[in-house]
Design a protein around this motif. Sequence first.
Motif, PDB file in Angstrom:
ATOM      1  N   UNK A 664       0.982  -1.230   0.115  1.00  0.00           N
ATOM      2  CA  UNK A 664      -0.123   0.001  -0.067  1.00  0.00           C
ATOM      3  C   UNK A 664       0.981   1.213   0.171  1.00  0.00           C
ATOM      4  N   UNK A 665       2.329   1.299   0.524  1.00  0.00           N
ATOM      5  CA  UNK A 665       2.764   2.320   0.739  1.00  0.00           C
ATOM      6  C   UNK A 665       3.277   2.862  -0.984  1.00  0.00           C
ATOM      7  N   UNK A 666       3.374   1.890  -1.667  1.00  0.00           N
ATOM      8  CA  UNK A 666       3.940   2.318  -3.271  1.00  0.00           C
ATOM      9  C   UNK A 666       2.445   3.179  -3.867  1.00  0.00           C
ATOM     10  N   UNK A 667       1.464   2.423  -3.584  1.00  0.00           N
ATOM     11  CA  UNK A 667       0.261   2.822  -4.039  1.00  0.00           C
ATOM     12  C   UNK A 667       0.091   4.478  -3.552  1.00  0.00           C
ATOM     13  N   UNK A 668       0.296   4.691  -2.213  1.00  0.00           N
ATOM     14  CA  UNK A 668       0.356   5.852  -1.581  1.00  0.00           C
ATOM     15  C   UNK A 668       1.307   6.940  -2.139  1.00  0.00           C
ATOM     16  N   UNK A 669       2.648   6.224  -2.610  1.00  0.00           N
ATOM     17  CA  UNK A 669       3.594   7.314  -3.245  1.00  0.00           C
ATOM     18  C   UNK A 669       3.343   7.634  -4.504  1.00  0.00           C
TER      19      UNK A 669
END
Length: 808
Positions: A664-669
Motif C-alpha cells: 500500500x505504501x507504493x500506491x500511496x507514493x
Amino acid sequence: MLSNSRPRQILFLEHWLRAAAAVDASQTPFPAAAAPPSAAVILRSWADLRDPSADPPRLLSALLTLSRGRSALHVSDPQAKLLLSLLPSSSPDAFPLVLSLLYTYLRKSSRPSTPLLLSILSVSSSFPPSTHSILLLGALSASPALPASALTPCLDYLCSFLDSSLPAIFRDADLLPEFLAGIGYALSRLEDDARLGKILNFLFRIWSAEAGGLRPSLSHGLMVLRLFEWCTSGFLASRSWSRIESLCGEISANRSKSRGNFAPLLVLMAPAGVLRAFRSNRVEIDPRLRKSIEESISYVAECTISRIGTDSGSNVSDDSHVLLQCMAIGLAQCGSISFNASVLRCLCLSLLNEVFPLQYFFRMSLENVNENSATCKAKEHLGSALFKEAGAVTGVFCNQYASADEVSKAMVENHLWDYSQEVYSNLRLAAWVHRGKSDELLGDLEKIAEAAFLMVVVFAAEVSKHKLNSKSSHEFRPEVSSRILVAFSCMEYLRRVRLPEYTEAVRRAVLTLQENADPCVSFVESMPPYTELTKAQGSIILERMRYIWSQDEVQTSRILFYLRVLPTCISFVPTSLFGKRVAPTMFLYMQHPNEKVTRASHSIFVSFVSSGKDSDQDDRVVLKEQLVFYYMQRALQVYPRITPFEGLASGVAALVRHLPAGSPAIFYCIHSLVAKASDLCGKAMSEDPTMWKNWEGSSGPPKKVLDLLLRLIYLVDIQVLPYLLKQLAEFIIQLPKDGQNALLDEMYFQVAESDDVTRKPVLVSWLQSLSFICSQKKASSTTEAAEKHGSPVPSNDGLSWNRTSARL
C-alpha cells in the motif's frame, strides 16, 4: 614566541631570558626604546667622561647616552679603564650605569685585558648588592682572560651578592632575568662540584616555598629552560661532558624534598633545557644521562598528579596549573621522552585545561562578565607561547600515548572524548548567545576551538592506528570506533579544512562499524534524541531565549555527521532503534533549509529502505512501509522550496524497488506524486499559460515530478503498473490540449525506445486508449465550439488513430 637565536651567539644573556619570558602577545621583552645615539653623540659623551671639569649632571647625562647605545657600543680597554676610574666618585645614580658599561666591555671584548679584569675584581668588594653587580661579576667569572687563581674570589663575591639580592628578587620578579643571567655566567666556567651546588642552591631558593620564594609562573619556567639550554650548549661546544653530568646530578638530587628548598619548576624545566641543548646541537646523549634527566621530569609529573588527585583537572591549584603548563611547553621544546603514566596524564590535562582552556573561556563569556575583558583574555591566549606550541605538545602527547599501557591509554581516551562533548555543549550555547551580538568574541573562541579540533583529530588518528587495526589482535578494540565518531560529531562544526588524519580515522572507524554490530548500536544510541534537538533543554540561558532548532549551526553540523555516517552501517542498526532514534531526526532535518542536510536525510531514508539483511526482516518491512507515508508527506510538503529533487527521486526509486510488490505504501507514493504534479502544473500554468509550448526544454519542478512518474512506469512491479497508468491517464486527461500533446509525445518516444518486452505491449495498448480518449475530449470541445458558432464539425478519429499507429 620563544627566541630562535643560537645559545652560544647570545651576548647579553639577560636579554635572551627576558625574551623567553614573554609568554603572550600582551608582553614585550623590552620597553620601546628611543633611537640609539649617533656616533658623534657617543664620541662627545666619551669626551665628557674624560673632562676633569665635568660636573656630576654632565657625567650622568653622558653615561645615560652611552647606556642607551649599549647594543651597538664597543668599549675598548682605555675606555674600560676610564670607567673603572670613575667608580669611586660616582653618584648613586651613576654607579649602576658605570657597572653596566663595564659589563658591556666584558661581554663584547674578544680579548679583554687581564690586568684590567683583576682591577675590576679588586674593587668589586665595595660594590653594593644589585643585579648590576651580579651581572658584572658573573660576566667576569665567565671571561677566559680571568686567571684561574682569581676565579675563586670572584665566585665568592658573586655568591655574596646573590645571597644579599634574594630578598629584592622576592619583592620584584622583574629583576629575575639579570639574577639568572649572573648565575648562568658563573655556571659556564664552574668546575668545582661543591661550589656548583652552592650556586645552584640560590636557584632553588628562588622558588622554594620554605624560603618564602617567588610563586612559579610559566615565564619563570621558560627562563629556566633557556638558562640551562645556554649553559649546556656551552659545555657541548667545549666537550665538557663531566660538567653536564655534574649539573644534571645536582638537579636530580633536589628531587628529594628532605634536602629542603625543593623547587618542582626547576627540577622540571632545567632537565628540559639540557635535553633541548642536545637536540638543537644534534649531539647524541648518553643513555644513562638521559635516563637520569627523564626521571627528574617524571618525578615532577608524579608529584603534580598526586597533588591534583583523580579528578579531570578542573579544580587544581595555581601552582599545579603552572606545572602543567611548564610540562607541556618544556616537552614541546625538548622533544619526546620515555613513557611515564604521570607524564602522559599531565600532558593530557595540560592540553585540555591549559593549551585549550575552552571551558574557562565559555564560562567566562556566558556569565555576566565584561565582554571586552573576555575578548581581551581570548586574544591574549591566542597570542601566547603555550597556544602557539599546541601542535608540538600534541605530538609529544601522541608519542607518549603510543608507548603507554592499556590502562593509561583508556584513561586519556576517556578524557579526550568527554572533552569533545563538553566543547560541543558549550560551543553550541556560546554560538547561539553571541552570534550577531559579540561576533569578535565568538570568532576568537572558535579559533581556539578549531585548534582543539585539530588536536582531537590527531589524537584520534593515533588511537585508530592502535585500536582499530584488525591485524593487531591484542590491541584491537572495536568499541573505540563509536567513541571516535561521537567525538568527531561533536567537533564537526569546527572542521574547516581537509585533514588526512581525519579521513584515515573516520575510514578505520567506519570499517569497524561495518563489521561489528555492538559499536554501531552504540554510535546510533549516542545520537541526540528528538526532544533535545527541538527544545532548549538543560540550559537556562537557551530556555530564556527563543530557540529555533534549524538556526542552531553547531547542532546541525553534528547531526549532519551522523546522517553521513549512518548509511555506511545501516544494516547493523536494529529496526526498533532506527524507528525510535534515527527516523524522527531524519524527518526533522528533511525540512532543514540547508540543502546538504536535507540531501543527507534522504540518503538515510534510501539506505534504510534498501537494507534488509538482518534477522528481524518482517519487522523491518513493516517499519519501512510505515515510514513511506510520512516520508512522502514531509518531502512533498516543502518541494521544491527545500526538498532537493535528486533526494526525492532517489527515495521514491528506493521504495518502489525494495518494498514488497503491491505494498500500500507504493500506491500511496504514486498517488502523492500525481497530486503534487497536478498542484505544481496548476500553479505553473497560472503564472505562465504558455508553459506547455516550451515543455521539452523545461527543467522546472512540474517537469521533474512528471519525469519521475514516467520513470516509475519501468520501475514499479507489474502488479502496481495498472494503478500507475490509471493515475497518469486521469491526470493527463484533465490537462489542456498543449499539455496532453506534450506528455503524449514524450511517452510515445519512451515507449518506442523501450526494449522491455513485458511492459511494452501493455504500454502500447494503454497509450492507444489514452490518445483516443484525449482526442475524443478534443473532438467534444471542438463540437461544442462549432455548435455555438453554427459551423460544421470535422471528424479527426482517423487522424488520431493513424498518428498513434505511426508513432508506436
